[in-house]
Design a protein around this motif. Structure first.
Motif, mmCIF file in Angstrom:
data_model
loop_
_atom_site.group_PDB
_atom_site.id
_atom_site.type_symbol
_atom_site.label_atom_id
_atom_site.label_comp_id
_atom_site.label_asym_id
_atom_site.label_seq_id
_atom_site.Cartn_x
_atom_site.Cartn_y
_atom_site.Cartn_z
ATOM 1 N N LEU A 512 0.836 -1.213 0.000
ATOM 2 C CA LEU A 512 0.000 0.000 0.000
ATOM 3 C C LEU A 512 0.864 1.254 0.000
ATOM 4 O O LEU A 512 0.533 2.247 -0.666
ATOM 5 N N THR A 513 1.981 1.212 0.722
ATOM 6 C CA THR A 513 2.883 2.361 0.762
ATOM 7 C C THR A 513 3.421 2.678 -0.626
ATOM 8 O O THR A 513 3.455 3.836 -1.058
ATOM 9 N N VAL A 514 3.822 1.637 -1.344
ATOM 10 C CA VAL A 514 4.334 1.832 -2.703
ATOM 11 C C VAL A 514 3.232 2.343 -3.624
ATOM 12 O O VAL A 514 3.427 3.288 -4.405
ATOM 13 N N GLU A 515 2.053 1.756 -3.522
ATOM 14 C CA GLU A 515 0.951 2.148 -4.407
ATOM 15 C C GLU A 515 0.502 3.583 -4.173
ATOM 16 O O GLU A 515 0.092 4.267 -5.111
ATOM 17 N N ARG A 516 0.580 4.040 -2.937
ATOM 18 C CA ARG A 516 0.148 5.401 -2.617
ATOM 19 C C ARG A 516 1.228 6.438 -2.875
ATOM 20 O O ARG A 516 1.028 7.630 -2.648
ATOM 21 N N GLY A 517 2.391 5.996 -3.339
ATOM 22 C CA GLY A 517 3.469 6.938 -3.606
ATOM 23 C C GLY A 517 4.122 7.481 -2.355
ATOM 24 O O GLY A 517 4.782 8.529 -2.395
ATOM 25 N N ALA A 518 3.939 6.794 -1.237
ATOM 26 C CA ALA A 518 4.540 7.222 0.019
ATOM 27 C C ALA A 518 5.934 6.628 0.159
ATOM 28 O O ALA A 518 6.393 5.836 -0.680
ATOM 29 N N LEU A 519 6.606 7.028 1.213
ATOM 30 C CA LEU A 519 7.895 6.445 1.570
ATOM 31 C C LEU A 519 7.742 5.732 2.901
ATOM 32 O O LEU A 519 6.934 6.152 3.748
ATOM 33 N N GLY A 520 8.514 4.650 3.108
ATOM 34 C CA GLY A 520 8.361 3.941 4.365
ATOM 35 C C GLY A 520 9.592 3.165 4.769
ATOM 36 O O GLY A 520 10.338 2.671 3.917
ATOM 37 N N VAL A 521 9.775 3.087 6.092
ATOM 38 C CA VAL A 521 10.767 2.184 6.674
ATOM 39 C C VAL A 521 10.009 1.333 7.691
ATOM 40 O O VAL A 521 9.407 1.865 8.626
ATOM 41 N N TYR A 522 10.010 0.008 7.480
ATOM 42 C CA TYR A 522 9.291 -0.914 8.355
ATOM 43 C C TYR A 522 10.288 -1.840 9.032
ATOM 44 O O TYR A 522 11.041 -2.556 8.356
ATOM 45 N N VAL A 523 10.313 -1.823 10.357
ATOM 46 C CA VAL A 523 11.199 -2.693 11.127
ATOM 47 C C VAL A 523 10.470 -3.996 11.431
ATOM 48 O O VAL A 523 9.321 -3.988 11.879
ATOM 49 N N THR A 524 11.136 -5.135 11.194
ATOM 50 C CA THR A 524 10.494 -6.429 11.428
ATOM 51 C C THR A 524 11.531 -7.523 11.595
ATOM 52 O O THR A 524 12.676 -7.400 11.143
ATOM 53 N N HIS A 525 11.113 -8.614 12.245
ATOM 54 C CA HIS A 525 11.905 -9.846 12.292
ATOM 55 C C HIS A 525 11.325 -10.890 11.333
ATOM 56 O O HIS A 525 11.766 -12.039 11.328
ATOM 57 N N LEU A 526 10.341 -10.478 10.531
ATOM 58 C CA LEU A 526 9.618 -11.438 9.693
ATOM 59 C C LEU A 526 9.934 -11.285 8.212
ATOM 60 O O LEU A 526 9.138 -11.676 7.365
ATOM 61 N N ALA A 527 11.084 -10.734 7.893
ATOM 62 C CA ALA A 527 11.392 -10.463 6.485
ATOM 63 C C ALA A 527 11.314 -11.724 5.632
ATOM 64 O O ALA A 527 10.819 -11.699 4.498
ATOM 65 N N GLU A 528 11.777 -12.866 6.163
ATOM 66 C CA GLU A 528 11.780 -14.097 5.378
ATOM 67 C C GLU A 528 10.377 -14.654 5.185
ATOM 68 O O GLU A 528 10.160 -15.508 4.325
ATOM 69 N N ASP A 529 9.394 -14.170 5.982
ATOM 70 C CA ASP A 529 8.021 -14.656 5.872
ATOM 71 C C ASP A 529 7.163 -13.782 4.958
ATOM 72 O O ASP A 529 6.000 -14.099 4.712
ATOM 73 N N LEU A 530 7.727 -12.680 4.496
ATOM 74 C CA LEU A 530 6.955 -11.796 3.639
ATOM 75 C C LEU A 530 6.832 -12.387 2.243
ATOM 76 O O LEU A 530 7.740 -13.073 1.746
ATOM 77 N N SER A 531 5.683 -12.106 1.616
ATOM 78 C CA SER A 531 5.522 -12.488 0.211
ATOM 79 C C SER A 531 6.501 -11.664 -0.614
ATOM 80 O O SER A 531 7.058 -10.678 -0.131
ATOM 81 N N PRO A 532 6.729 -12.036 -1.847
ATOM 82 C CA PRO A 532 7.629 -11.215 -2.670
ATOM 83 C C PRO A 532 7.234 -9.737 -2.581
ATOM 84 O O PRO A 532 6.083 -9.372 -2.802
ATOM 85 N N LEU A 533 8.211 -8.915 -2.216
ATOM 86 C CA LEU A 533 7.955 -7.491 -2.046
ATOM 87 C C LEU A 533 7.850 -6.798 -3.404
ATOM 88 O O LEU A 533 8.380 -7.281 -4.404
ATOM 89 N N PRO A 534 7.203 -5.641 -3.438
ATOM 90 C CA PRO A 534 7.161 -4.868 -4.675
ATOM 91 C C PRO A 534 8.576 -4.522 -5.133
ATOM 92 O O PRO A 534 9.519 -4.471 -4.325
ATOM 93 N N GLU A 535 8.727 -4.273 -6.394
ATOM 94 C CA GLU A 535 10.050 -3.977 -6.953
ATOM 95 C C GLU A 535 10.663 -2.745 -6.293
ATOM 96 O O GLU A 535 11.887 -2.635 -6.191
ATOM 97 N N ALA A 536 9.813 -1.806 -5.848
ATOM 98 C CA ALA A 536 10.312 -0.557 -5.256
ATOM 99 C C ALA A 536 10.645 -0.700 -3.779
ATOM 100 O O ALA A 536 10.882 0.306 -3.103
#
Length: 615
Positions: A512-536
């Motif tokens: 949603l952040t990418v689609e809305r043209g926003a910028l974001g930094v998300y801290v997580t320990h679940l990076a390996e559990d995320l679905s393929p991230l957007p190209e951006a």
């Protein structure tokens, strides 16, 4: 405009302000962001500050999209206010808000950076002189004399051009004359009345003749208030010789007051009914005569003070235009304004110097920092470089390094070690964005900062219930979908729901952040559990490198771009084992260390066993 039209002012607050200040003065104080006036009127300082922030920066306050963002904002202004030279300057700093106009941001940056350079360019003796002058100004509660003396000190220190040109525009001789004249004034002068008929209360010591007249008046009034005591002192046991009593009264009063006997005789009544009437009438009329003389002399001295202070023609163009009272402005009034503004700028300059803040480059989109530092952490800290969005820090496009973070990514997913500084990095980015939005330098060697309509900072909340999940989503999603530019800084979203569902929600937020043209930094320990991230979007990692000799976690706080960071529980468990003093507790931690099974844990355990006191 009604007082109740301002944010935070209801009927009771309005009534209090009107009672203390009057409607016009209250509105003037609000428009001028005068915290002191509202506090003196009976408002709590925090409430006054909130009212003035909204009144003078409504649009800017919308940037503070979450409670955590507002918390960082408040903490930043508290840091800055801690370097204020005067209480009024601290109040002005506390009501600063993000600026909606980019030109206003640039203008404030110009002033603060120039003031910082000027302050740092002073030798230590001049800094002390300026600080002492402002201390005296504060102790005198901003009196006219203190303002003029502070203006003189600023000029002598060389703070008379650039952001302090208003001080330089004051004539040195006129300031010295004004200072000498103001030393003869009790209290403050209404600056608009210096050249007119406004009241000036002449201080004792300003004029010897006036002091003598005042002393005589005081004595005469004291005698008049005890006329019967005077009568007892002069009648010498005989009431039949009235002429002798008159003469004795005149001599006694002349001797007590220092007034010439002829003057006392001139005010004595010719038709007194008796001795008591003669004495009381003489004293009463003498006091009236002396009061008139005091008033006449005081008016003459006040006129001389006005002339010594002088009125300087305000600049009104080569044609000498201007009308009425606007054509004249006292040196005192100009000094008061110039010193107040100088205190504000120098206070921000001292803040910038204390934290080694640098001017950011303002850009349309993106935020990038090189060697940034968290301003809330004392002592030596490892600076970090980071960025999201498009920027042009040193380095070729697409080539990431510590000196040149990646450019073009809309979102970063930040992973890595426990206690590895991920939250601190989010807070640092938030602080940089907020300071830049207020037109203030930032804690980085170099920075490029975009313009944001909303900054969403959300700290980790260690609660696991549906209420927290709902409130968090209601906090971070609405600002994200609004029109405009949004910066999302979200910490460990998974702490508020079960990991599997948290990964799904986090993936949705990144998309949603990418689609809305926003910028974001998300801290997580679940990076390996995320679905393929957007190209951006990209993944960055912070790594722990072991334990120090003191068993403190050794972390490289600089994120490694495009790499998933490890949470490194083996180092945490090793430290717990080494620090455990109870046998049973230590055995429990050793069991966990065995479960982790990392070579680093075994090495740390071995070192701890040999170094510890194993009893």
């Amino acid at each position: 405009m009604r007082l109740e039209d301002y944010w935070g002012i209801g009927p009771k607050t309005s009534e209090r302000l009107v009672s203390a200040l009057g409607t016009s003065r209250a509105i003037e104080a609000i428009e001028a962001a005068d915290v002191r006036a509202l506090v003196d009127a009976g408002l709590h300082r925090g409430r006054a500050t909130r009212i003035l922030r909204r009144a003078n920066g409504e649009a800017g306050m919308d940037v503070l999209a979450t409670g955590d963002t507002r918390s960082v904002y408040d903490d930043l202004l508290s840091l800055a206010a801690g370097h204020a030279l005067t209480a009024h300057a601290a109040d002005r700093i506390r009501v600063l808000t993000p600026l909606a106009d980019r030109e206003a941001v640039e203008a404030r940056l110009d002033g603060v950076v120039a003031a910082r350079d000027a302050w740092e360019g002073l030798v230590e003796a001049d800094r002390e002189r300026v600080t002492e002058a402002f201390d005296a100004y504060g102790d005198a509660e901003g009196s006219d004399l203190a303002a003029v003396e502070t203006a003189i000190a600023l000029r002598e220190a060389g703070l008379d051009d650039g952001p302090f040109e208003a001080v330089g525009a004051l004539e040195a001789d006129a300031l010295r004359d004004a200072a000498g004249a103001l030393a003869d004034v009790r209290g403050s002068i209404d600056p608009t009345s210096v050249d007119g008929d406004g009241d000036i209360e002449v201080a004792r010591g300003a004029d010897d003749e006036l002091d003598r007249l005042r002393d005589r008046l005081d004595t005469a009034e004291e005698l008049a208030n005890s006329a019967f005591d005077v009568l007892d002192a002069v009648r010498d046991g005989s009431l039949r010789d009235f002429e002798a009593l008159e003469a004795a009264t005149i001599d006694h009063v002349a001797s007590e007051t220092g007034v010439d006997p002829a003057t006392v005789r001139s005010v004595a009544p010719d038709d007194a009914l008796d001795a008591a009437d003669f004495v009381s009438a003489t004293l009463r009329d003498l006091a009236a005569e002396l009061e008139a003389e005091v008033a006449e002399r005081e008016a003459a001295v006040a006129a001389d003070i006005r002339e010594r202070i002088g009125g300087a023609r305000a600049d009104s163009g080569e044609d000498g235009g201007g009308d009425g009272d606007d054509e004249r402005e006292s040196h005192v009034a100009r000094a008061v304004t110039a010193v107040s503004d100088a205190a504000f700028l120098l206070s921000l300059a001292r803040f910038a110097a204390a934290y080694d803040l640098a001017r950011p480059t303002l850009v349309y989109d993106g935020i990038a920092v090189r060697n940034a530092r968290n301003p809330f952490i004392a002592g030596e800290v490892q600076p970090v470089s980071y960025a999201v969005g498009t920027h042009s820090l040193a380095g070729d496009a697409g080539v990431a390094s510590v000196d040149a973070p990646p450019t073009g990514d809309r979102v970063s997913v930040l992973t890595g070690a426990n206690s590895g500084g991920k939250t601190t990095l989010l807070e640092t980015v938030c602080a940089v964005a907020l300071l830049a939005s207020m037109g203030l330098p930032v804690p980085a060697e170099e920075a490029q900062v975009g313009s944001f309509d909303r900054i969403v900072f959300h700290r980790r909340h260690a609660s696991f219930n549906a209420g927290v999940l709902e409130s968090t989503l209601k906090s971070v999603v609405p600002p994200l979908v609004e029109e405009g530019r949004t910066l999302m800084l979200v910490d460990e979203f998974e702490a508020i729901t079960e990991p599997g569902r948290a990964a799904d929600l986090l993936n949705g937020l990144v998309t949603l952040t990418v689609e809305r043209g926003a910028l974001g930094v998300y801290v997580t320990h679940l990076a390996e559990d995320l679905s393929p991230l957007p190209e951006a979007a990209r993944i960055d990692g912070i790594f722990a490198e072991g334990l120090t000799n003191d068993l403190e976690l050794r972390v490289d706080y600089q994120p490694r771009f495009g790499t998933i960071g490890k949470s490194t529980p083996e180092f945490i468990v090793s430290r717990l084992v080494a620090n455990a003093s109870d046998r049973g507790v230590r055995a429990g931690f050793e069991h966990l260390a065995g479960a982790v099974g990392e070579e680093a844990v075994q090495r740390t355990l071995s070192d701890a066993e040999w170094a510890g006191d194993d009893d």
